[in-house]
Design an enzyme around this catalytic site. Structure first.
Site, mmCIF file in Angstrom:
data_model
loop_
_atom_site.group_PDB
_atom_site.id
_atom_site.type_symbol
_atom_site.label_atom_id
_atom_site.label_comp_id
_atom_site.label_asym_id
_atom_site.label_seq_id
_atom_site.Cartn_x
_atom_site.Cartn_y
_atom_site.Cartn_z
ATOM 1 C CG ASP A 1 -1.737 -8.795 -2.955
ATOM 2 O OD1 ASP A 1 -0.516 -8.959 -3.055
ATOM 3 O OD2 ASP A 1 -2.295 -8.388 -1.919
ATOM 4 C CG ASP B 1 4.938 -9.235 0.351
ATOM 5 O OD1 ASP B 1 5.908 -8.577 0.772
ATOM 6 O OD2 ASP B 1 4.100 -9.749 1.109
#
Ligand code: GLY
Length: 420
Positions: free
Chosen positions: A138, A197
């Protein structure tokens, strides 16, 4: 009908291969055609879009000030959500750590608010230790959304140095046999999980390649996008959430969900990440296959029979209980921002539709149903997002990433339609 006439006129200004006789003229006429066509699709509304945007940005600015003030009492923490009457915070290692600093940078810049920019600087510094994390994919969210804006706005090398180190950490998650960056560390169920994502990290890698002249991060970004394009999408261009790869053969061994309602459902935020990811990768590379993919995803979403008329998706397009299922404002905000960008990059016949849907989404999000009143929910901007419904957390709450992409979408749209 109006849309058809405008698009025919527009097409007449271009040669057959899509190149325009005058780029400058094309640019202007394309945008004005988009505006007019979009207004036609949108129907009459009381409040002009430019006023919706200004009102929403003013509210967002005020809310961000309120949240920044309360973060002074939470040293080293970053905001996460507001639940059961309480502000919830996280540390730099949470995937959402970069969104609030990024929102402060965007709003501080827009309003030329030096106090907010100083606050952005202070809060961005809290995310710095993330640059050394090698156990998460992330880092694009954490660092590019915070330090990326900081560097863009200030040009200070400190910010670039942090971004470079963070990109090196992210690149440790690359596996050439699979051809993708690993999302989560392995567990018994998945050998090498890659979630949709993860497309959102690729802008970070393309940026670092441009800044440093090192071609490798960009190569990784395009290979990851290609692998995801091959394996994540179904025939209808909806996307799986998780694809896990066999690390010996490099081929997918499982296609599942973690946050959607089942393995074959269309989890709303995942669809928005995919749309945003391929639109952004087309901007970065000008590769036609990414534009084609973005169009196909957009088409699946805007034509979806269960996309409500106000264009804010349910948390999953296949959620049980529709029309009483929870809505997800974050999925709408990400989708709106992506559609606005796609409407500018796509010179095809549906560009006006992408923009019209995004406008409708922003109107809905800027209504009293979604936009918090001043001082409400500790300064978070939007209500009604869903973080992880199957996990039972962050259901129907404000979320920092909904706010970030909402502000980004408002600013993108304002740039297109003009401030006044
Ligand atoms: N990246 C996690 C999420 O979208 O919830």
């Amino acid at each position: 009908m109006k849309l058809k006439v405008l698009l025919t006129l527009l097409a007449a200004t271009c040669s057959l291969d899509g190149n325009c006789t005058s780029q400058k003229f094309f640019h202007t006429s394309h945008e004005s055609a988009l505006r007019q066509a979009s207004a036609g699709l949108q129907g009459e509304t009381d409040e002009p879009m430019s006023e919706v945007i200004e009102r929403a940005l003013t509210r967002a600015h005020r809310q961000a000030q309120i949240l920044a003030d309360s973060m002074e009492r939470h040293q080293k923490r970053l905001p996460k959500t507001f639940e059961r009457g309480r502000l919830r915070t996280c540390d730099y290692g949470d995937w959402v750590s970069g969104f609030f600093p990024g929102t402060l940078w965007m709003l501080g810049e827009h309003f030329a608010d030096t106090a907010m920019l100083s606050e952005a600087r202070r809060i961005t510094a809290r995310v710095e230790p993330a640059k050394r994390l090698k156990n998460t994919h992330d880092l694009g969210f954490m660092l590019n959304c915070s330090f990326g804006h900081a560097y863009r706005i200030t040009g200070e090398t400190y910010y670039l140095d942090v971004l470079r180190e963070g990109a090196q950490s992210l690149l440790t998650r690359w596996n050439g046999r699979v051809g993708a960056l690993k999302s989560w560390n392995t567990n018994r169920r998945w050998q090498y999980p890659v979630i949709i994502d993860n497309m959102m990290n690729l802008e970070f890698l393309c940026f670092i390649a441009r800044e440093t002249g090192d071609k490798w991060p960009r190569k990784v970004a395009t290979k990851h996008a290609n692998t995801t394009l091959r394996n994540h999408f179904r025939r209808d261009y909806s996307t799986y959430h998780v694809v896990s790869y066999d690390t010996i053969t490099g081929r997918p061994h499982a296609k599942n969900t973690a946050q959607g309602c089942n393995d074959s459902s269309a989890w709303a935020r995942g669809q928005s990440w995919g749309l945003y990811g391929y639109t952004m990768m087309y901007r970065q590379t000008h590769k036609a296959k990414y534009l084609r993919q973005a169009r196909r995803i957009a088409s699946f979403l805007v034509s979806h029979p269960r996309l409500p008329a106000d264009k804010v998706p349910y948390w999953d397009y296949d959620a049980p209980g529709i029309p009483n299922a929870k809505r997800d404002a974050s999925a709408a905000a990400i989708m709106a921002s992506a559609l606005i960008e796609l409407s500018q990059l796509d010179k095809g016949p549906r560009a006006a539709e992408w923009l019209a849907v995004a406008e409708k989404q922003l109107r809905t999000l800027s209504s009293s149903t979604y936009l918090a009143e001043e001082g409400e929910q500790a300064g978070f901007i939007l209500r009604h997002s869903v973080g992880h419904l199957p996990g039972g957390w962050e259901v129907d709450v404000p979320l920092t990433y909904a706010d970030y992409y909402y502000v980004e979408a408002l600013l993108r749209l304002q740039k297109i339609i003009g401030a006044h």
